[in-house]
Design an enzyme around this catalytic site. Structure first.
Site, PDB file in Angstrom:
ATOM      1  N   GLY A   1     -35.502 -24.628  21.624  1.00  0.00           N
ATOM      2  CA  GLY A   1     -36.934 -23.907  22.099  1.00  0.00           C
ATOM      3  C   GLY A   1     -36.812 -23.698  23.364  1.00  0.00           C
ATOM      4  O   GLY A   1     -36.371 -21.827  23.277  1.00  0.00           O
TER       5      GLY A   1
ATOM      6  N   HIS B   1     -41.152 -30.778  12.792  1.00  0.00           N
ATOM      7  CA  HIS B   1     -40.817 -30.829  13.777  1.00  0.00           C
ATOM      8  C   HIS B   1     -41.488 -31.697  14.302  1.00  0.00           C
ATOM      9  O   HIS B   1     -42.517 -31.656  14.199  1.00  0.00           O
ATOM     10  CB  HIS B   1     -41.276 -29.241  14.672  1.00  0.00           C
ATOM     11  CG  HIS B   1     -40.653 -28.945  15.784  1.00  0.00           C
ATOM     12  ND1 HIS B   1     -41.448 -29.244  16.486  1.00  0.00           N
ATOM     13  CD2 HIS B   1     -39.159 -28.744  16.232  1.00  0.00           C
ATOM     14  CE1 HIS B   1     -40.107 -29.667  17.888  1.00  0.00           C
ATOM     15  NE2 HIS B   1     -39.200 -28.641  17.854  1.00  0.00           N
TER      16      HIS B   1
ATOM     17  N   ASN C   1     -36.142 -21.184  18.098  1.00  0.00           N
ATOM     18  CA  ASN C   1     -37.607 -21.886  17.180  1.00  0.00           C
ATOM     19  C   ASN C   1     -38.745 -21.134  18.741  1.00  0.00           C
ATOM     20  O   ASN C   1     -38.146 -21.644  20.005  1.00  0.00           O
ATOM     21  CB  ASN C   1     -37.724 -23.479  17.449  1.00  0.00           C
ATOM     22  CG  ASN C   1     -39.404 -24.471  17.304  1.00  0.00           C
ATOM     23  OD1 ASN C   1     -40.051 -23.436  16.899  1.00  0.00           O
ATOM     24  ND2 ASN C   1     -39.519 -25.233  17.362  1.00  0.00           N
TER      25      ASN C   1
ATOM     26  N   LYS D   1     -41.990 -21.615  18.730  1.00  0.00           N
ATOM     27  CA  LYS D   1     -42.993 -22.859  18.797  1.00  0.00           C
ATOM     28  C   LYS D   1     -44.446 -21.600  18.979  1.00  0.00           C
ATOM     29  O   LYS D   1     -43.976 -20.323  18.588  1.00  0.00           O
ATOM     30  CB  LYS D   1     -42.605 -23.157  20.737  1.00  0.00           C
ATOM     31  CG  LYS D   1     -41.552 -23.910  20.411  1.00  0.00           C
ATOM     32  CD  LYS D   1     -41.568 -24.994  20.945  1.00  0.00           C
ATOM     33  CE  LYS D   1     -40.305 -26.041  20.983  1.00  0.00           C
ATOM     34  NZ  LYS D   1     -40.187 -27.281  21.855  1.00  0.00           N
TER      35      LYS D   1
ATOM     36  N   SER E   1     -33.267 -28.823  24.608  1.00  0.00           N
ATOM     37  CA  SER E   1     -32.732 -29.159  26.234  1.00  0.00           C
ATOM     38  C   SER E   1     -31.282 -28.397  25.631  1.00  0.00           C
ATOM     39  O   SER E   1     -30.734 -28.622  27.048  1.00  0.00           O
ATOM     40  CB  SER E   1     -32.410 -30.545  27.249  1.00  0.00           C
ATOM     41  OG  SER E   1     -33.777 -30.362  27.559  1.00  0.00           O
TER      42      SER E   1
ATOM     43  N   GLU F   1     -33.324 -33.311  16.657  1.00  0.00           N
ATOM     44  CA  GLU F   1     -33.667 -32.941  17.663  1.00  0.00           C
ATOM     45  C   GLU F   1     -34.593 -34.647  18.132  1.00  0.00           C
ATOM     46  O   GLU F   1     -35.881 -35.326  17.468  1.00  0.00           O
ATOM     47  CB  GLU F   1     -35.017 -32.393  17.026  1.00  0.00           C
ATOM     48  CG  GLU F   1     -34.852 -31.209  16.860  1.00  0.00           C
ATOM     49  CD  GLU F   1     -35.429 -29.760  17.822  1.00  0.00           C
ATOM     50  OE1 GLU F   1     -35.033 -29.087  17.762  1.00  0.00           O
ATOM     51  OE2 GLU F   1     -36.225 -29.435  17.047  1.00  0.00           O
TER      52      GLU F   1
ATOM     53  N   GLU G   1     -43.144 -32.108  17.232  1.00  0.00           N
ATOM     54  CA  GLU G   1     -45.012 -31.396  17.424  1.00  0.00           C
ATOM     55  C   GLU G   1     -45.325 -31.082  16.703  1.00  0.00           C
ATOM     56  O   GLU G   1     -46.394 -31.680  16.443  1.00  0.00           O
ATOM     57  CB  GLU G   1     -44.491 -30.026  18.133  1.00  0.00           C
ATOM     58  CG  GLU G   1     -43.585 -30.478  19.346  1.00  0.00           C
ATOM     59  CD  GLU G   1     -42.849 -28.962  20.391  1.00  0.00           C
ATOM     60  OE1 GLU G   1     -42.785 -27.927  18.920  1.00  0.00           O
ATOM     61  OE2 GLU G   1     -41.643 -28.889  21.103  1.00  0.00           O
TER      62      GLU G   1
ATOM     63  N   GLY H   1     -37.724 -30.056  25.298  1.00  0.00           N
ATOM     64  CA  GLY H   1     -38.847 -29.470  26.506  1.00  0.00           C
ATOM     65  C   GLY H   1     -38.324 -29.949  27.608  1.00  0.00           C
ATOM     66  O   GLY H   1     -39.634 -29.923  29.126  1.00  0.00           O
TER      67      GLY H   1
HETATM   68  P1  13P Z   1     -36.008 -27.122  24.018  1.00  0.00           P
HETATM   69  O1  13P Z   1     -34.961 -26.345  23.696  1.00  0.00           O
HETATM   70  O2  13P Z   1     -37.431 -26.556  25.108  1.00  0.00           O
HETATM   71  O3  13P Z   1     -36.321 -28.632  24.821  1.00  0.00           O
HETATM   72  O4  13P Z   1     -36.578 -27.511  22.385  1.00  0.00           O
HETATM   73  C1  13P Z   1     -36.401 -27.362  21.320  1.00  0.00           C
HETATM   74  C2  13P Z   1     -36.550 -27.427  19.592  1.00  0.00           C
HETATM   75  O5  13P Z   1     -37.788 -28.110  20.381  1.00  0.00           O
HETATM   76  C3  13P Z   1     -36.772 -26.639  19.590  1.00  0.00           C
HETATM   77  O6  13P Z   1     -36.935 -26.997  18.361  1.00  0.00           O
END
Ligand code: 13P
Length: 246
Positions: free
Chosen positions: A227, A93, A7, A9, A206, A164, A95, A170
């Site tokens: 991510g 997601h 992803n 983003k 992460s 997640e 976010e 992140g």
């Molecule tokens: P990270 O791998 O940066 O923690 O993000 C995970 C994520 O939100 C994947 O959709």
């Protein structure tokens, strides 16, 4: 089947996306038990789609509107995604829930539209730090599933669930293997008992080349939604290698 999903983003523009797939497609991706899916920005979908044509790598989008067409300025429809042979779409997601007020009822609409139009959804759920601290993890996950999956018809589509935890996204601090195992077991059982669903469950938050072997070894983890570590082609490939070794 296992799933190794990037992803990106709001990262990687068209030329960066092309560089990524050029490098990735030169690597050995012959394992047929692990599907790689890349989810670039909308603006890169066309070029990434062309770049993936002769590969086994699949294409995903990061969002879609619940309406099939109409006056929804700035939105993207399922048929627009299908023009790029985009087979997958990430929904819910954290976010999008956090910054764009995407609620479970909206996700239910989106799931219905996506499934009715032959796309495969990757539904994301997860609890916040405060919710975990207040022992609300399971009730939050249950609530998210109950509303999002209400009366959906999967038909011949595939559907993936990504756990997640918001606090692990992140932050560089993935959930512990004990937490992941406990939640995945809960989700498998809940989905079977309440929806008669046996679907792949992924972990996201992460994921890195360092922790991916330990997490993929957890019973019930069917892959990753990645991510930050998916932005670097070598790190992403290392995670894929860790997955196929196990
Ligand atoms: P990270 O791998 O940066 O923690 O993000 C995970 C994520 O939100 C994947 O959709």
């Amino acid at each position: 089947m296992r799933y190794c999903i990037a992803n990106w983003k709001m990262n990687l523009n068209i030329s960066e996306s092309i560089d990524f797939i050029r490098s990735l497609s030169k690597k050995n991706l012959q394992n047929n038990k692990t599907t790689i899916i890349l989810s670039p920005s909308f603006t890169s979908l066309s070029d990434v789609s062309k770049g993936l044509k002769k590969t086994k790598i699949q294409l995903g989008a990061q969002n879609v509107n619940s309406n099939t067409h109409g006056s929804y300025t700035g939105e993207i429809s399922v048929s627009m995604l299908k023009e790029f042979e985009c087979g997958w779409v990430i929904l819910g997601h954290s976010e999008r829930r956090q910054y764009f007020n995407e609620e479970d009822v909206i996700l239910n609409d989106k799931l219905n539209t996506v499934l009715a139009n032959g796309l495969n959804p990757i539904l994301c759920i997860g609890e916040s730090f405060d919710q975990r601290k207040n022992n609300e993890t399971f009730s939050v996950l249950k609530h998210q599933l109950d509303i999002a999956l209400n009366n959906i018809e999967i038909g011949n589509n595939k559907i993936l669930l990504a756990y997640e935890p918001v606090w692990a996204i992140g932050t560089g601090l993935a959930a512990t293997t004990d937490i992941i195992s406990e939640v995945i077991n809960y989700l498998k059982e809940y989905l079977m008992q309440n929806f008669s669903l046996n679907i792949p469950i992924l972990y996201g938050g992460s994921v890195s080349k360092e922790n991916s072997s330990a997490i993929i070894d957890i019973k019930g983890v069917d892959g990753f939604l990645i991510g930050t570590s998916s932005l670097d082609v070598n790190e992403f490939y290392d995670i894929y290698l860790n997955m196929i070794k196990r």
